[in-house]
Design an enzyme around this catalytic site. Structure first.
Site, PDB file in Angstrom:
ATOM      1  N   HIS A 150      -3.468  -1.170  12.087  1.00 46.04           N
ATOM      2  CA  HIS A 150      -2.709  -0.458  11.069  1.00 46.04           C
ATOM      3  C   HIS A 150      -3.616  -0.270   9.848  1.00 46.04           C
ATOM      4  CE1 HIS A 150       0.766   1.190   9.146  1.00 46.04           C
ATOM      5  NE2 HIS A 150       0.767   0.289   8.184  1.00 46.04           N
ATOM      6  N   HIS A 164      -3.460   7.521   5.296  1.00 45.56           N
ATOM      7  CA  HIS A 164      -2.293   6.863   5.888  1.00 45.56           C
ATOM      8  C   HIS A 164      -1.194   7.907   6.017  1.00 45.56           C
ATOM      9  CE1 HIS A 164       0.759   4.275   7.101  1.00 45.56           C
ATOM     10  NE2 HIS A 164       0.832   3.423   6.099  1.00 45.56           N
ATOM     11  N   CYS A 221       6.643   3.331   7.827  1.00 41.54           N
ATOM     12  CA  CYS A 221       5.349   3.689   8.424  1.00 41.54           C
ATOM     13  C   CYS A 221       5.216   3.382   9.911  1.00 41.54           C
ATOM     14  CB  CYS A 221       4.228   3.064   7.624  1.00 41.54           C
ATOM     15  SG  CYS A 221       4.272   3.630   5.899  1.00 41.54           S
TER      16      CYS A 221
END
Lengths: 550, 85
Positions: free
Chosen positions: A272, A307, A145
């Site tokens: 995040h 996400h 990620c």
């Protein structure tokens, strides 16, 4: 001579818009892109996602390519974002210029490959071809990620060391049945819109999209300027974040130090903030350690976009640029109840003066990166080649080699999950470090063309045979390309720079270039480079090289 | 050893790849996490798959596992009460 890094163009396509203007209006209006799945095919259709509202056919039409042409969704979204970025930067002709396209992805072309062979670099080369960048150098980073943010960081490093004139960097990731089911097996998908930093948070929503920025040296009146960045490793666990957020703390602190800024100089942090229990508490603690009583406004924009995994770092970089230029902070949508020990995010501010903003992007394996953008040029020290390099040790292991020695290094409880490729790779790393007389290197760089092929194939097979049920989280956890890089970091407790290149046959080249650059510029005095690949359960090869300062 | 307990231990050993262990090595009452077997969060998810696959029990969240997976005995007890197969 000192230089500054300018962002001269940006492109974005995600669940809340197909270009920067649409994304901006969704952010200002508080319009989330999370909803029922339309393009992703899964039996778990009750789980909401953040899809790009464009079919593959429509994207092909937008790009002017034939409907029958075979391109993955990742490549199509990526090409749309790259074209937008190039257009805004006013780059039409690249003749005589050294152009580099760096993309971060993990899913890559998975949706158009027959088996699960996942050569990430193929999607980057497709994006280059779709954007008339055939002459550009291409590179793919796959640190789960945080891939896209690490792509931007590499772009900046290449400009600073005068290896490129124009860099287009970012990431692209389409929703896939593979990682959707993977995250579901980890039981971290919220069945409602995610609520990062809320005490009732119950996981993340997966999203998809692409974003790229054009980076150039010393261009005035740019969209924004890169003033600092940090890439560090949590070195704690393959999927969980450490209690005190060590990796995140080090990444943010490193970025601030590089920028020559203090915590009170930052006005906004795009966290995040995935919405999982583990990430949000760990990131909260790291933010408190960095900012203490100077906590800026913080929000996670994942309730808007979902996400977007490997693309999240560049998508959120573009969101940061929009916030800074337009003078507002995006809301942490859906947040209501404070979490004990957690930070209190902003619900958005219409008028905000933002001079310096920070973007956090963390990945599985603790690959944590942080980027600072500023509204005015910030001079960066040159990355000058002042030191020589030398190979201190090399170790190779293949299927015919004895690996029993590994038991001396790793306890049985940790060995039990490791397949032959991981065992071989870690053993080469540990043996080469021992030969070089090092307990741990300053940085770890890994390279792989196809990544964790065997576990990925098994997981893909299970998805089909078990009809998306009863999937093994252990297989998914190990399927990312950065699994081995982070496993070595966990084993050696190396919190330093950690990156994984996955660009076909050129993976090793990029890894060695990076290691050399780090040593020459004095950023590291020792770098471990581990290269690995497999073609089957008994066809694998791993090689570790320790490079040190001469 | 109780039949369910034996079966359960064999399934745990197989699914969690506890290669060098036998059912006798796992204490019925010892904690599976922390000081006992030292399993981690991923193992907890694998245990949830065991419950689903072999006993037809679906746990809604890993948090429920804290009580259910306290020990092999606790797990067996939970299975006896809730099994659908």
């Amino acid at each position: 001579m000192n230089d500054f890094i300018s962002i001269t163009g940006q492109g974005i396509v995600c669940a809340i818009g197909n270009d920067a203007a649409q994304v901006l209006s969704s952010l200002r209006d508080g319009r989330s892109g999370i909803g029922p799945m339309k393009y992703l095919r899964s039996k778990h259709a009750d789980i909401p996602v953040g899809e790009v509202q464009l079919s593959n056919d429509l994207m092909k039409e937008m790009l002017g390519v034939d409907r029958d042409a075979v391109y993955s969704r990742t490549s199509l979204m990526g090409a749309i974002a790259v074209r937008q970025a190039l257009e805004q930067a006013g780059i039409a002709d690249t003749a005589g210029k050294r152009v580099v396209l760096i993309s971060g992805t993990t899913v890559g072309n998975m949706d158009i490959t027959i088996s699960n062979d996942n050569e990430c670099g193929a999607s980057t080369r497709d994006i280059a071809a779709l954007c008339s960048l055939e002459d550009a150098k291409t590179c793919t980073i796959s640190t789960a990620c945080s891939s896209a943010l690490n792509a931007i960081i590499l772009g900046c490093e290449m400009l600073r060391s005068d290896e490129a004139d124009i860099v287009i960097a970012g990431g692209s990731e389409a929703l896939s049945r593979f990682h959707f089911n993977g995250f579901n097996s980890l039981m971290i998908l919220d069945h409602e819109q995610c609520r990062p930093f809320d005490s009732s948070r119950n996981g993340l929503n997966l999203g998809e999209g692409a974003a790229f920025v054009v980076l150039q040296k010393n261009v005035p009146d740019a969209l924004a300027y890169v003033s600092g960045y940090g890439n560090r490793c949590d070195a704690f666990h393959q999927t969980a974040s450490s209690e005190n957020g060590e990796g995140a703390f080090l990444a943010m602190s490193g970025a601030l130090t590089m920028a020559g800024l203090s915590p009170s100089d930052i006005q906004y942090v795009n966290a995040h903030g995935t919405g999982t229990q583990s990430n949000d508490i760990s990131e909260s603690r790291a933010l408190k350690r960095v900012f203490d009583s100077n906590m800026p406004q913080v929000s996670s924009t994942k309730p808007f976009t979902g996400h977007t995994t490997s693309a999240s770092g560049s998508i959120e970089t573009v969101i940061c640029i929009l916030a800074m230029r337009e003078g507002f902070t995006p809301a942490n949508l859906g947040w209501k109840t404070p979490d004990a020990d957690g930070i209190t995010p902003t619900m958005g501010q219409e008028k905000a003066i933002l001079h310096n903003v920070m973007c956090n992007s963390f990945g599985f394996g603790g690959n944590d990166s942080s980027l600072i953008l500023s509204d005015r040029p910030v001079m960066l020290q040159d990355v000058e080649p002042v030191f020589g390099t030398k190979v201190a040790a090399i170790q190779e292991i293949g299927p015919d080699d004895d690996m029993s020695e590994l038991k001396a290094f790793i306890p049985a409880m940790e060995l039990r999950r490791m397949g032959p490729l991981m065992r071989a790779s870690i053993l080469t790393a540990l043996l080469s470090l021992k030969k070089a007389g090092l307990e741990r290197p300053d940085a770890i760089v890994t390279a792989t063309a196809d990544g964790m092929l065997e576990v990925s194939r098994q997981f893909q097979k299970d998805i089909i045979e078990n009809d998306e049920e009863l999937l093994k989280p252990t297989l998914f956890m190990q399927s990312t390309h950065n699994t081995i890089g982070s496993a070595i970091a966990i084993r050696t407790l190396c919190h330093g720079y950690n990156i994984t290149y996955s660009h076909g046959d050129e993976s090793e080249y990029w890894a060695m270039e990076d290691a050399t650059r780090m040593i020459r510029s004095g950023k590291a005095s020792s770098v471990l480079v581990t290269v690995f690949d497999e073609a089957g359960p008994s066809a694998f090869q791993a090689k570790s090289t320790v490079i040190v300062r001469k | 050893m109780d039949e369910l307990i034996l079966k359960l231990k064999q399934q745990i050993i197989e699914v969690l790849n506890l290669e060098e262990m036998t059912p006798d090595d796992i204490d019925d009452d010892a904690p599976l996490f922390g000081d006992g077997l030292s399993l981690d969060s991923i193992d907890a998810l694998e245990l949830i798959v065991i419950l689903d696959k072999y006993y037809g029990i679906k746990l809604a969240s890993p948090a429920e596992g804290k009580v259910v997976f306290a020990s092999v005995n606790a797990m067996a007890e939970y299975i006896r009460e809730h099994r659908t197969r």
